[in-house]
Design a protein around this motif. Sequence first.
Motif, PDB file in Angstrom:
ATOM      1  N   PRO A 129     -62.861  22.129 -76.797  1.00 46.52           N
ATOM      2  CA  PRO A 129     -61.886  21.044 -76.772  1.00 46.52           C
ATOM      3  C   PRO A 129     -62.016  20.116 -77.967  1.00 46.52           C
ATOM      4  O   PRO A 129     -63.119  19.839 -78.448  1.00 46.52           O
ATOM      5  CB  PRO A 129     -62.217  20.306 -75.469  1.00 46.52           C
ATOM      6  CG  PRO A 129     -63.660  20.602 -75.232  1.00 46.52           C
ATOM      7  CD  PRO A 129     -63.896  21.983 -75.745  1.00 46.52           C
ATOM      8  N   ALA A 130     -60.868  19.592 -78.410  1.00 50.39           N
ATOM      9  CA  ALA A 130     -60.838  18.700 -79.567  1.00 50.39           C
ATOM     10  C   ALA A 130     -60.433  17.281 -79.211  1.00 50.39           C
ATOM     11  O   ALA A 130     -60.558  16.393 -80.048  1.00 50.39           O
ATOM     12  CB  ALA A 130     -59.866  19.244 -80.617  1.00 50.39           C
ATOM     13  N   THR A 131     -59.939  17.062 -77.995  1.00 49.01           N
ATOM     14  CA  THR A 131     -59.438  15.747 -77.604  1.00 49.01           C
ATOM     15  C   THR A 131     -60.060  15.306 -76.286  1.00 49.01           C
ATOM     16  O   THR A 131     -60.630  16.121 -75.543  1.00 49.01           O
ATOM     17  CB  THR A 131     -57.908  15.748 -77.450  1.00 49.01           C
ATOM     18  OG1 THR A 131     -57.557  16.540 -76.303  1.00 49.01           O
ATOM     19  CG2 THR A 131     -57.227  16.309 -78.697  1.00 49.01           C
ATOM     20  N   VAL A 132     -59.916  14.032 -76.004  1.00 49.03           N
ATOM     21  CA  VAL A 132     -60.455  13.487 -74.753  1.00 49.03           C
ATOM     22  C   VAL A 132     -59.794  14.149 -73.544  1.00 49.03           C
ATOM     23  O   VAL A 132     -60.469  14.600 -72.612  1.00 49.03           O
ATOM     24  CB  VAL A 132     -60.242  11.961 -74.724  1.00 49.03           C
ATOM     25  CG1 VAL A 132     -60.606  11.388 -73.350  1.00 49.03           C
ATOM     26  CG2 VAL A 132     -61.079  11.282 -75.801  1.00 49.03           C
ATOM     27  N   ARG A 133     -58.477  14.229 -73.555  1.00 48.56           N
ATOM     28  CA  ARG A 133     -57.768  14.800 -72.406  1.00 48.56           C
ATOM     29  C   ARG A 133     -58.095  16.282 -72.238  1.00 48.56           C
ATOM     30  O   ARG A 133     -58.227  16.766 -71.108  1.00 48.56           O
ATOM     31  CB  ARG A 133     -56.262  14.589 -72.532  1.00 48.56           C
ATOM     32  CG  ARG A 133     -55.853  13.124 -72.420  1.00 48.56           C
ATOM     33  CD  ARG A 133     -54.352  12.961 -72.331  1.00 48.56           C
ATOM     34  NE  ARG A 133     -53.820  13.485 -71.072  1.00 48.56           N
ATOM     35  CZ  ARG A 133     -53.827  12.815 -69.917  1.00 48.56           C
ATOM     36  NH1 ARG A 133     -54.333  11.598 -69.853  1.00 48.56           N
ATOM     37  NH2 ARG A 133     -53.310  13.355 -68.827  1.00 48.56           N
ATOM     38  N   ASP A 134     -58.229  17.003 -73.341  1.00 45.82           N
ATOM     39  CA  ASP A 134     -58.575  18.418 -73.228  1.00 45.82           C
ATOM     40  C   ASP A 134     -60.014  18.610 -72.772  1.00 45.82           C
ATOM     41  O   ASP A 134     -60.329  19.588 -72.080  1.00 45.82           O
ATOM     42  CB  ASP A 134     -58.337  19.135 -74.552  1.00 45.82           C
ATOM     43  CG  ASP A 134     -56.887  19.520 -74.754  1.00 45.82           C
ATOM     44  OD1 ASP A 134     -56.093  19.365 -73.805  1.00 45.82           O
ATOM     45  OD2 ASP A 134     -56.535  19.974 -75.858  1.00 45.82           O
ATOM     46  N   ALA A 135     -60.904  17.703 -73.169  1.00 44.35           N
ATOM     47  CA  ALA A 135     -62.291  17.807 -72.700  1.00 44.35           C
ATOM     48  C   ALA A 135     -62.324  17.778 -71.176  1.00 44.35           C
ATOM     49  O   ALA A 135     -63.078  18.529 -70.536  1.00 44.35           O
ATOM     50  CB  ALA A 135     -63.125  16.670 -73.281  1.00 44.35           C
ATOM     51  N   LYS A 136     -61.489  16.935 -70.581  1.00 42.25           N
ATOM     52  CA  LYS A 136     -61.442  16.867 -69.115  1.00 42.25           C
ATOM     53  C   LYS A 136     -60.646  18.022 -68.527  1.00 42.25           C
ATOM     54  O   LYS A 136     -61.122  18.732 -67.631  1.00 42.25           O
ATOM     55  CB  LYS A 136     -60.827  15.535 -68.677  1.00 42.25           C
ATOM     56  CG  LYS A 136     -60.748  15.387 -67.159  1.00 42.25           C
ATOM     57  CD  LYS A 136     -60.265  13.998 -66.746  1.00 42.25           C
ATOM     58  CE  LYS A 136     -60.220  13.867 -65.224  1.00 42.25           C
ATOM     59  NZ  LYS A 136     -59.839  12.494 -64.795  1.00 42.25           N
ATOM     60  N   GLY A 137     -59.429  18.216 -69.020  1.00 45.43           N
ATOM     61  CA  GLY A 137     -58.560  19.224 -68.416  1.00 45.43           C
ATOM     62  C   GLY A 137     -59.079  20.637 -68.565  1.00 45.43           C
ATOM     63  O   GLY A 137     -58.963  21.458 -67.634  1.00 45.43           O
ATOM     64  N   LEU A 138     -59.649  20.953 -69.700  1.00 43.33           N
ATOM     65  CA  LEU A 138     -60.192  22.299 -69.901  1.00 43.33           C
ATOM     66  C   LEU A 138     -61.452  22.527 -69.081  1.00 43.33           C
ATOM     67  O   LEU A 138     -61.679  23.632 -68.573  1.00 43.33           O
ATOM     68  CB  LEU A 138     -60.483  22.528 -71.387  1.00 43.33           C
ATOM     69  CG  LEU A 138     -59.269  22.722 -72.296  1.00 43.33           C
ATOM     70  CD1 LEU A 138     -59.666  22.627 -73.769  1.00 43.33           C
ATOM     71  CD2 LEU A 138     -58.603  24.077 -72.032  1.00 43.33           C
ATOM     72  N   LEU A 139     -62.301  21.491 -68.948  1.00 46.29           N
ATOM     73  CA  LEU A 139     -63.517  21.680 -68.154  1.00 46.29           C
ATOM     74  C   LEU A 139     -63.176  21.865 -66.680  1.00 46.29           C
ATOM     75  O   LEU A 139     -63.788  22.699 -65.992  1.00 46.29           O
ATOM     76  CB  LEU A 139     -64.469  20.505 -68.349  1.00 46.29           C
ATOM     77  CG  LEU A 139     -65.815  20.624 -67.626  1.00 46.29           C
ATOM     78  CD1 LEU A 139     -66.513  21.947 -67.943  1.00 46.29           C
ATOM     79  CD2 LEU A 139     -66.719  19.445 -67.960  1.00 46.29           C
ATOM     80  N   LYS A 140     -62.209  21.123 -66.174  1.00 44.93           N
ATOM     81  CA  LYS A 140     -61.812  21.316 -64.782  1.00 44.93           C
ATOM     82  C   LYS A 140     -61.280  22.733 -64.570  1.00 44.93           C
ATOM     83  O   LYS A 140     -61.592  23.396 -63.564  1.00 44.93           O
ATOM     84  CB  LYS A 140     -60.758  20.273 -64.392  1.00 44.93           C
ATOM     85  CG  LYS A 140     -61.314  18.853 -64.281  1.00 44.93           C
ATOM     86  CD  LYS A 140     -60.226  17.811 -64.080  1.00 44.93           C
ATOM     87  CE  LYS A 140     -59.643  17.821 -62.694  1.00 44.93           C
ATOM     88  NZ  LYS A 140     -60.551  17.264 -61.681  1.00 44.93           N
TER      89      LYS A 140
END
Length: 330
Positions: A150-161
């Motif tokens: 992930p490269a962004t804050v939102r992707d760090a969360k959404g991709l990990l979930k």
Amino acid sequence: MVILRAVATYLEAIRQAIREEMRADADVFVMGEDIGAYGGAFKITEGLLEEFGEDRVIDTPISEAGIVGAAIGAAQMGLKPVCEMQFIDFIAPAFNVIVNFAAKVRYRTGVGAGLVIRGPCGAGVRAGPFHSQNVESYFANVPGLKLVAPATVRDAKGLLKAAIRDPDPVLFFEHKYLYRRLRDELEEGEEFLTPLGKARTHRGGTDLTLVTYGAMVHTAQAAAEQLAEEDGAEIEIIDLRTLQPLDSAAILESVKKTGRLLLLHEAPRFGGFAGEVAALVCEQAFEWLDTPIRRVAALDTPVPYAAELEDAHLPQVADVVSMARLQLSY
């Protein structure tokens, strides 16, 4: 009425994802070295022990092979382990059990191993050769593994979930340089998933396609802004987000639009992931290219400790701008 949204760092987004998945599903648990009372080397798991207890926040011995091996067994029994590597460099002792068991167990037995192996990757923080590596290419050649960066804050969360809910093994590469530098509006409890295998157009453009992932998305952004201001060039940045499965369609669509392709990653050039993307485009979109494909990557050396040497080793904005101008000059 004005609603003020909370601001979270990249690190806090990862913690939110873990906490929310643990609250939602009692089968999710975390394990790793010093992740309990200490809260992890970077404090990502801070507070989880107090909320979920020792049965679901497990401090392990210093044995990466043991951590991943135990997690595979737990996953095959229906649990959902999230393993932390203190630094992603330390994944090396677990290489055998990851590639020769976790990646192949569904093919061999029909029962997958739904686990996440996450940890801080990358350089730029003066941590030297043993705490700064990017290891994605080691695993990209192994069918059965999913690789996320992930490269962004939102992707760090959404991709990990999404990774935690995936039924097969996912390697989740968090760039430590981004942990406390990136911030975005993000509410704890805000429910969203970022699907694995879907790239994101970080910046639209028509003159050149720049494909990258992880922290290099932000290097690419800075280069694109400079090129727009000084050269009037509009660079399209494709953030891969997931390296396996790879969103080939997004890459090819962009290349067909711009006719030029520049590839950027922080890992060393030789054998790096850019080579696979270049091969894809040569095989499936060669007739759309107006210029040769170019790559910007780290030097083929270990990551140095010294600040000046580390900067020379890593791709910089100036390197991207120079190579993009070469592409645009055709």
